[in-house]
Motif scaffolding. Structure first.
Motif, PDB file in Angstrom:
ATOM      1  N   LYS A   1      53.497 -44.529  79.578  1.00  0.00           N
ATOM      2  CA  LYS A   1      53.766 -45.751  78.827  1.00  0.00           C
ATOM      3  C   LYS A   1      53.033 -45.757  77.496  1.00  0.00           C
ATOM      4  CE  LYS A   1      56.246 -47.606  82.085  1.00  0.00           C
ATOM      5  NZ  LYS A   1      56.226 -46.457  83.006  1.00  0.00           N
ATOM      6  N   HIS A   2      53.772 -46.181  76.438  1.00  0.00           N
ATOM      7  CA  HIS A   2      53.217 -46.406  75.111  1.00  0.00           C
ATOM      8  C   HIS A   2      53.845 -47.695  74.567  1.00  0.00           C
ATOM      9  CE1 HIS A   2      51.405 -42.350  74.721  1.00  0.00           C
ATOM     10  NE2 HIS A   2      52.451 -41.969  75.453  1.00  0.00           N
ATOM     11  N   THR A   3      53.096 -48.385  73.760  1.00  0.00           N
ATOM     12  CA  THR A   3      53.594 -49.636  73.176  1.00  0.00           C
ATOM     13  C   THR A   3      53.672 -49.495  71.662  1.00  0.00           C
ATOM     14  OG1 THR A   3      52.594 -50.928  74.954  1.00  0.00           O
ATOM     15  CG2 THR A   3      53.245 -52.125  72.965  1.00  0.00           C
ATOM     16  N   LEU A   4      54.844 -49.765  71.099  1.00  0.00           N
ATOM     17  CA  LEU A   4      55.042 -49.694  69.656  1.00  0.00           C
ATOM     18  C   LEU A   4      54.533 -50.978  68.994  1.00  0.00           C
ATOM     19  CD1 LEU A   4      58.641 -48.182  69.512  1.00  0.00           C
ATOM     20  CD2 LEU A   4      56.465 -46.985  69.325  1.00  0.00           C
ATOM     21  N   PRO A   5      54.283 -50.949  67.703  1.00  0.00           N
ATOM     22  CA  PRO A   5      53.800 -52.155  66.999  1.00  0.00           C
ATOM     23  C   PRO A   5      54.719 -53.357  67.166  1.00  0.00           C
ATOM     24  CG  PRO A   5      53.539 -50.222  65.610  1.00  0.00           C
ATOM     25  CD  PRO A   5      54.300 -49.766  66.817  1.00  0.00           C
ATOM     26  N   THR A   6      55.985 -53.105  67.403  1.00  0.00           N
ATOM     27  CA  THR A   6      56.940 -54.214  67.586  1.00  0.00           C
ATOM     28  C   THR A   6      56.894 -54.802  68.989  1.00  0.00           C
ATOM     29  OG1 THR A   6      58.659 -52.620  68.181  1.00  0.00           O
ATOM     30  CG2 THR A   6      58.507 -53.272  65.863  1.00  0.00           C
ATOM     31  N   GLY A   7      56.106 -54.204  69.874  1.00  0.00           N
ATOM     32  CA  GLY A   7      56.019 -54.673  71.249  1.00  0.00           C
ATOM     33  C   GLY A   7      56.951 -53.969  72.206  1.00  0.00           C
ATOM     34  N   THR A   8      57.800 -53.081  71.712  1.00  0.00           N
ATOM     35  CA  THR A   8      58.729 -52.340  72.560  1.00  0.00           C
ATOM     36  C   THR A   8      57.980 -51.295  73.368  1.00  0.00           C
ATOM     37  OG1 THR A   8      60.463 -52.637  70.904  1.00  0.00           O
ATOM     38  CG2 THR A   8      60.834 -50.961  72.582  1.00  0.00           C
ATOM     39  N   GLN A   9      58.297 -51.191  74.661  1.00  0.00           N
ATOM     40  CA  GLN A   9      57.666 -50.212  75.548  1.00  0.00           C
ATOM     41  C   GLN A   9      58.393 -48.874  75.451  1.00  0.00           C
ATOM     42  OE1 GLN A   9      54.924 -50.623  77.538  1.00  0.00           O
ATOM     43  NE2 GLN A   9      54.655 -52.666  76.621  1.00  0.00           N
ATOM     44  N   VAL A  10      57.641 -47.777  75.336  1.00  0.00           N
ATOM     45  CA  VAL A  10      58.189 -46.432  75.298  1.00  0.00           C
ATOM     46  C   VAL A  10      57.713 -45.684  76.530  1.00  0.00           C
ATOM     47  CG1 VAL A  10      58.359 -44.266  74.019  1.00  0.00           C
ATOM     48  CG2 VAL A  10      58.213 -46.444  72.781  1.00  0.00           C
ATOM     49  N   SER A  11      58.646 -45.097  77.271  1.00  0.00           N
ATOM     50  CA  SER A  11      58.318 -44.265  78.429  1.00  0.00           C
ATOM     51  C   SER A  11      58.587 -42.815  78.054  1.00  0.00           C
ATOM     52  CB  SER A  11      59.150 -44.664  79.650  1.00  0.00           C
ATOM     53  OG  SER A  11      58.795 -45.962  80.090  1.00  0.00           O
ATOM     54  N   VAL A  12      57.524 -41.996  78.076  1.00  0.00           N
ATOM     55  CA  VAL A  12      57.654 -40.569  77.765  1.00  0.00           C
ATOM     56  C   VAL A  12      57.771 -39.820  79.085  1.00  0.00           C
ATOM     57  CG1 VAL A  12      56.596 -38.596  76.624  1.00  0.00           C
ATOM     58  CG2 VAL A  12      56.277 -40.901  75.687  1.00  0.00           C
ATOM     59  N   VAL A  13      58.886 -39.099  79.255  1.00  0.00           N
ATOM     60  CA  VAL A  13      59.144 -38.411  80.520  1.00  0.00           C
ATOM     61  C   VAL A  13      59.157 -36.912  80.281  1.00  0.00           C
ATOM     62  CG1 VAL A  13      60.464 -40.361  81.436  1.00  0.00           C
ATOM     63  CG2 VAL A  13      61.655 -38.566  80.186  1.00  0.00           C
ATOM     64  N   ASP A  14      58.905 -36.165  81.374  1.00  0.00           N
ATOM     65  CA  ASP A  14      58.885 -34.704  81.275  1.00  0.00           C
ATOM     66  C   ASP A  14      60.289 -34.113  81.321  1.00  0.00           C
ATOM     67  OD1 ASP A  14      56.089 -34.652  81.163  1.00  0.00           O
ATOM     68  OD2 ASP A  14      55.945 -34.783  83.359  1.00  0.00           O
ATOM     69  N   ALA A  15      61.264 -34.871  81.852  1.00  0.00           N
ATOM     70  CA  ALA A  15      62.630 -34.364  81.977  1.00  0.00           C
ATOM     71  C   ALA A  15      63.257 -34.192  80.603  1.00  0.00           C
ATOM     72  CB  ALA A  15      63.480 -35.310  82.826  1.00  0.00           C
ATOM     73  N   PRO A  16      64.103 -33.156  80.432  1.00  0.00           N
ATOM     74  CA  PRO A  16      64.736 -32.909  79.121  1.00  0.00           C
ATOM     75  C   PRO A  16      65.918 -33.841  78.862  1.00  0.00           C
ATOM     76  CG  PRO A  16      65.469 -31.262  80.664  1.00  0.00           C
ATOM     77  CD  PRO A  16      64.472 -32.103  81.421  1.00  0.00           C
ATOM     78  N   VAL A  17      65.665 -35.153  78.766  1.00  0.00           N
ATOM     79  CA  VAL A  17      66.739 -36.129  78.562  1.00  0.00           C
ATOM     80  C   VAL A  17      66.832 -36.479  77.085  1.00  0.00           C
ATOM     81  CG1 VAL A  17      66.492 -37.107  80.868  1.00  0.00           C
ATOM     82  CG2 VAL A  17      65.194 -38.084  78.966  1.00  0.00           C
ATOM     83  N   ALA A  18      68.036 -36.855  76.682  1.00  0.00           N
ATOM     84  CA  ALA A  18      68.214 -37.349  75.319  1.00  0.00           C
ATOM     85  C   ALA A  18      67.617 -38.752  75.212  1.00  0.00           C
ATOM     86  CB  ALA A  18      69.692 -37.381  74.959  1.00  0.00           C
ATOM     87  N   PRO A  19      67.063 -39.144  74.098  1.00  0.00           N
ATOM     88  CA  PRO A  19      66.471 -40.477  73.953  1.00  0.00           C
ATOM     89  C   PRO A  19      67.500 -41.570  74.230  1.00  0.00           C
ATOM     90  CG  PRO A  19      65.885 -39.078  72.091  1.00  0.00           C
ATOM     91  CD  PRO A  19      66.934 -38.345  72.862  1.00  0.00           C
TER      92      PRO A  19
END
Length: 592
Positions: free
Chosen positions: A128-146
């Motif tokens: 989990k990461h949080t952008l300045p706008t408050g949107t949550q970002v989930s970084v995964v190990d799987a090779p998925v497209a954003p």
């Protein structure tokens, strides 16, 4: 089950029509916000319109007393319909078809639920990461497209920036793209379209519509990225890099789509102008046609007593092969007048009047020929039938007594009913009714609520119209006519000395070639009226009245003189042909 099948078919038909018009009118425009709104609107309308049925009620009165039916007896005088028993049981195809539709819907919903669970698992397992706008970002190990879902963005570690070849601007562009999806709430659109897809899984056009909405989402996100200041050529290169990859979930919006070429072409297009909003109005006529096609008429049967409730019935019916006719049937208690004289018709014999030859009225106001009437007993008071000619009738049904003031105009002159009774019906060439008091006062200078116009044959069989389709006109219009009168009228000295002022109404005929004929003063107003001479007047009063009347006559003569000096008018027309028209204009005299 049959209703469910018909509903699904109506929804499918609307989706097809709406989508075809969208592809034809809006799909190539760059107004992405409008296109998105239109797509969501047509999906909603496709579901709602088949449920909206406009119902028109028509009441039919049935003679007879309403009594409980016993031993199969009919109600009132309405014959019962025969009951036909089925001799064999036919195969009911609606059950297996409905079962197939419901099965497809359930399977599709299960697929959506499964995709949602997979999506939630992927989001919850990411870093989990949080952008300045408050949107949550989930970084995964799987090779998925954003991709994005609701307020979450999912990216692979390579796209997040841990890959040795990763560049910072690429990650920022990807995040800007996915944040645009989050900001525009595109995930909610996908929930709506997935529900509709579950209901219409069998409709191939809906799958095209679904794909159309997804590509509009991408158009919006691409436009947001470019408006944020990213270089267009670099961003296009990034899209081409991401054109291959693994799509994580059918529900989500992502930067990778199979329509990359279409997105690039759309970015290079100039912005659409405001006319695209006009094209979006195609939704309105399609919706109105849908409502019109599903509208229905319901007949409400009510029973009336033939003994206690007199009734009249007016309806269309074929009579002796002559076409539609009004059948007027009345009971005792309703007065019948023919040409102003009361008559008694024995028995219950109906009066048949051909529709094409009859003007039907209720309380003096004409009704449309398509109107069907069912007037219950006690409501109708009188029937007035006027035979204007062998081929022309006016039938007035009086349901209430009014204080309306009516006038009769024969050949442009105010006439009494007694005087009009001497007119030969074969000489009548035109009959009309005016229900506007304003128009009556303007045309004939009398105060009345209803005016009946009767035009008779003139010398040489050339009728003179009081009202025609295209009224005659002074060259240049009314303004020029007023200027002509002001420039040419000379105030008679005697009238000025006596202080006589007011209006003189001059009547004339505009011939077919525009010439004016038959000039005469027909009416005066204010002090410009003649004073009647009576035997009880004194000599002084008589001399004063005679002097006043002479001044009024001078006003009339001057008004007629000026009107005679007018140039040719533009003639009136009836049915596209020039006709003779009787016309009246006021000439105003006012002392300064």
């Amino acid at each position: 089950m049959t209703d469910l099948i018909y509903y699904d078919l109506k929804v499918a038909a609307l989706i097809v029509v709406f989508y075809l018009f969208y592809r034809l009118l809006l799909a190539r425009d760059t107004s992405h916000r409008l296109n998105r709104a239109v797509l969501l609107l047509v999906m909603t309308l496709s579901l709602v319109l088949p449920l909206c049925i406009i119902t028109f009620h028509r009441k039919v009165w049935v003679e007879g007393t309403l009594q409980p039916a016993t031993d199969g007896a009919a109600i009132g005088d309405v014959p019962s319909l025969p009951v036909v028993e089925a001799m064999e049981q036919n195969f009911d195809w609606t059950l297996p078809l409905a079962a197939l539709l419901l099965t497809g819907t359930v399977v599709r919903l299960l697929f959506v639920v499964s995709s949602y669970k997979k999506l939630k698992t992927l989001i919850s397992n990411g870093e989990k990461h949080t952008l300045p706008t408050g949107t949550q970002v989930s970084v995964v190990d799987a090779p998925v497209a954003p991709f994005s879902w609701m307020h979450n963005i999912v990216v692979s570690r390579d796209d997040w920036g841990f890959h040795p070849l990763a560049r910072g601007w690429e990650r920022n562009a990807i995040l800007a793209h996915e944040e645009a999806h989050v900001r525009h709430h595109h995930s909610y659109d996908m929930v709506v379209v997935e529900v509709l897809t579950a209901l219409q899984w069998f409709n191939p056009v809906l799958w095209f519509l679904r794909q159309e909405l997804r590509i509009v989402h991408e158009f919006q996100a691409d436009a947001s990225v470019l408006s944020s200041g990213f270089d267009e050529s670099q961003y296009i290169h990034l899209l081409m890099q991401k054109a291959t990859g693994i799509q994580a979930c059918a529900l989500a919006n992502g930067i990778r789509t199979p329509k990359t070429k279409k997105r690039i072409l759309m970015m290079l297009k100039p912005k659409s102008n405001y006319t695209v909003w006009i094209k979006a109005l195609y939704v309105v006529p399609v919706a109105l046609v849908s409502l019109a096609m599903t509208a229905r008429t319901v007949i409400d049967y009510e029973t009336i007593s033939t003994k206690d409730n007199p009734a009249v019935r007016v309806f269309h019916e074929k009579t002796n092969g002559r076409g539609d006719s009004y059948q007027i049937r009345y009971m005792p208690g309703v007065k019948f007048f023919r040409n102003g004289k009361e008559e008694v018709i024995p028995g219950n014999r109906p009066i048949a009047l051909e529709v094409e030859k009859t003007t039907m009225q209720i309380n003096g106001k004409p009704i449309e020929r398509t109107t069907l009437l069912d007037l219950p007993g006690g409501q109708l008071q009188e029937i007035h039938l006027s035979e204007l000619s062998p081929d022309r009738y006016v039938c007035n049904l009086v349901t209430e007594k009014t204080t309306e003031k009516k006038v009769l105009i024969v050949d442009g002159e105010l006439t009494t009913e007694e005087a009009a009774g001497s007119i030969n019906t074969e000489d009548i060439v035109f009959v009309d009714v005016i229900n506007s008091s304003e128009n009556i006062k303007k045309a004939f200078h009398v105060d009345a609520d209803v005016a009946v116009l009767v035009q008779t044959k003139q010398v040489g069989d050339e009728p003179i119209f009081d009202v025609c389709e295209q009224q005659p006109q002074f060259p240049g219009g009314d303004v020029k006519m007023m200027e002509f009168l002001a420039q040419n009228i000379k105030y008679p000295e005697q009238a000025e000395e006596w202080g006589v002022q007011g209006k003189v109404f001059v009547q004339f005929i505009v011939e077919k070639d525009g010439r004016l004929s038959g000039h005469k003063a027909i009416k005066h107003s204010s002090s410009a009226k003649m004073v009647p001479l009576t035997p009880d007047m004194s000599e002084e009063e008589r001399q004063t009245a005679e002097a006043h009347n002479a001044a009024v006559q001078l006003l009339s003569d001057e008004a007629v003189r000026v009107v005679k000096a007018m140039p040719k008018w533009t003639p009136g027309k009836q049915g596209g042909k020039a006709v003779r028209v009787r016309f009246t204009i006021p000439v105003t005299y006012r002392l300064q």
